[in-house]
Design an enzyme around this catalytic site. Sequence first.
Site, PDB file in Angstrom:
ATOM      1  N   ARG A 125       0.819  -1.210   0.000  1.00  0.00           N
ATOM      2  CA  ARG A 125       0.000   0.000   0.000  1.00  0.00           C
ATOM      3  C   ARG A 125       0.858   1.268   0.000  1.00  0.00           C
ATOM      4  O   ARG A 125       0.298   2.366  -0.014  1.00  0.00           O
ATOM      5  CB  ARG A 125      -0.885   0.014   1.249  1.00  0.00           C
ATOM      6  CG  ARG A 125      -2.322  -0.483   1.018  1.00  0.00           C
ATOM      7  CD  ARG A 125      -2.969  -0.512   2.380  1.00  0.00           C
ATOM      8  NE  ARG A 125      -4.395  -0.376   2.397  1.00  0.00           N
ATOM      9  CZ  ARG A 125      -5.250  -1.382   2.552  1.00  0.00           C
ATOM     10  NH1 ARG A 125      -4.829  -2.613   2.630  1.00  0.00           N
ATOM     11  NH2 ARG A 125      -6.536  -1.146   2.640  1.00  0.00           N
ATOM     12  N   ARG A 138     -17.934  -2.908  10.122  1.00  0.00           N
ATOM     13  CA  ARG A 138     -16.552  -2.761  10.570  1.00  0.00           C
ATOM     14  C   ARG A 138     -16.350  -1.351  11.113  1.00  0.00           C
ATOM     15  O   ARG A 138     -16.851  -0.391  10.542  1.00  0.00           O
ATOM     16  CB  ARG A 138     -15.595  -2.983   9.379  1.00  0.00           C
ATOM     17  CG  ARG A 138     -15.042  -4.378   9.318  1.00  0.00           C
ATOM     18  CD  ARG A 138     -14.305  -4.650   8.042  1.00  0.00           C
ATOM     19  NE  ARG A 138     -13.256  -3.696   7.699  1.00  0.00           N
ATOM     20  CZ  ARG A 138     -12.417  -3.860   6.664  1.00  0.00           C
ATOM     21  NH1 ARG A 138     -12.511  -4.911   5.888  1.00  0.00           N
ATOM     22  NH2 ARG A 138     -11.494  -2.968   6.409  1.00  0.00           N
TER      23      ARG A 138
HETATM   24  P1  AMP Z   1      -8.379  -3.771   4.298  1.00  0.00           P
HETATM   25  O1  AMP Z   1      -9.119  -4.927   4.896  1.00  0.00           O
HETATM   26  O2  AMP Z   1      -7.431  -4.177   3.209  1.00  0.00           O
HETATM   27  O3  AMP Z   1      -9.306  -2.650   3.875  1.00  0.00           O
HETATM   28  O4  AMP Z   1      -7.449  -3.179   5.460  1.00  0.00           O
HETATM   29  C1  AMP Z   1      -8.018  -2.654   6.650  1.00  0.00           C
HETATM   30  C2  AMP Z   1      -7.013  -1.756   7.329  1.00  0.00           C
HETATM   31  O5  AMP Z   1      -5.840  -2.510   7.696  1.00  0.00           O
HETATM   32  C3  AMP Z   1      -6.471  -0.601   6.483  1.00  0.00           C
HETATM   33  O6  AMP Z   1      -7.337   0.522   6.471  1.00  0.00           O
HETATM   34  C4  AMP Z   1      -5.155  -0.309   7.208  1.00  0.00           C
HETATM   35  O7  AMP Z   1      -5.365   0.401   8.408  1.00  0.00           O
HETATM   36  C5  AMP Z   1      -4.668  -1.714   7.570  1.00  0.00           C
HETATM   37  N1  AMP Z   1      -3.849  -2.271   6.476  1.00  0.00           N
HETATM   38  C6  AMP Z   1      -4.181  -3.280   5.628  1.00  0.00           C
HETATM   39  N2  AMP Z   1      -3.200  -3.518   4.760  1.00  0.00           N
HETATM   40  C7  AMP Z   1      -2.212  -2.630   5.032  1.00  0.00           C
HETATM   41  C8  AMP Z   1      -0.946  -2.351   4.464  1.00  0.00           C
HETATM   42  N3  AMP Z   1      -0.505  -3.029   3.402  1.00  0.00           N
HETATM   43  N4  AMP Z   1      -0.198  -1.372   5.028  1.00  0.00           N
HETATM   44  C9  AMP Z   1      -0.622  -0.697   6.095  1.00  0.00           C
HETATM   45  N5  AMP Z   1      -1.818  -0.872   6.662  1.00  0.00           N
HETATM   46  C10 AMP Z   1      -2.619  -1.833   6.149  1.00  0.00           C
END
Ligand code: AMP
Length: 232
Positions: A88, A160
């Site tokens: 990311r 969530r």
């Molecule tokens: P997601 O389920 O992919 O939407 O991720 C939920 C949350 O997890 C994000 O909003 C970030 O706070 C954290 N997160 C997930 N993947 C990453 C990543 N590659 N780098 C940093 N934070 C992450």
Amino acid sequence: MDIILFGGPGSGKGTQAERLQARLGIAHISSGELFRENIRNTTELGLLAKTYIDQGKLVPDEVTVEMIRARLRHADTEAGVLFDGFPRTLPQARALDDLLTSLSRKIDLVINLSVSDEEIVRRLSGRLICRECEAPFHKEFNPFQSCPENKCNGEFLYQREDDKPETVRERLRVFHQQTTPLIEYYQKKGILVSVDGEGHVEQVTETIMNTLTGLEAGMHSSDPSSPKTAAR
Ligand code: AMP
């Protein structure tokens, strides 16, 4: 094959990853899901990650990269990985390149699921997750009918914490600031394919599968007009 599913929050990465994994037979690594698993198990990593996730911020790169490095040690990743939500940031993308190089592998394709901000807000504000099976539903577009894994009856759906409107706005801001530069990073490497992520779930999966089939054909062909070249 090592593939990145790239896109904003709520672009359908998780949904597509589940569908593609079943068809491609490669491991699915979702950084968000790994964090949530740690939060559920109240590990040290989970407690740390939660403070960032609940505010819509990114978890620091070192922590995130270390978690992915550990996950890549599992044998199920040897045949290839579908990365979902990782990388990311640019430092994460470079770290992933290094990690894969050390395994004599590389990212073969980055699929950019393109979805407008308005659509993202619409999707996330109505998204509900099942506490039992973790499947995503939507109040309006995909209300609970039956459990895809036959584990639950829709009784434990919840929103969530980070899908609340103010957090979604912050996640979008962070996405545009820190994550979209990766589009150029992978474009320069010639491995980025953009797919319209606003179509029907099935249609998006088919478009991705067609791109992958073209890529595979291109890998086995020296024809410069092969689908591999055409898809890019
Ligand atoms: P997601 O389920 O992919 O939407 O991720 C939920 C949350 O997890 C994000 O909003 C970030 O706070 C954290 N997160 C997930 N993947 C990453 C990543 N590659 N780098 C940093 N934070 C992450």
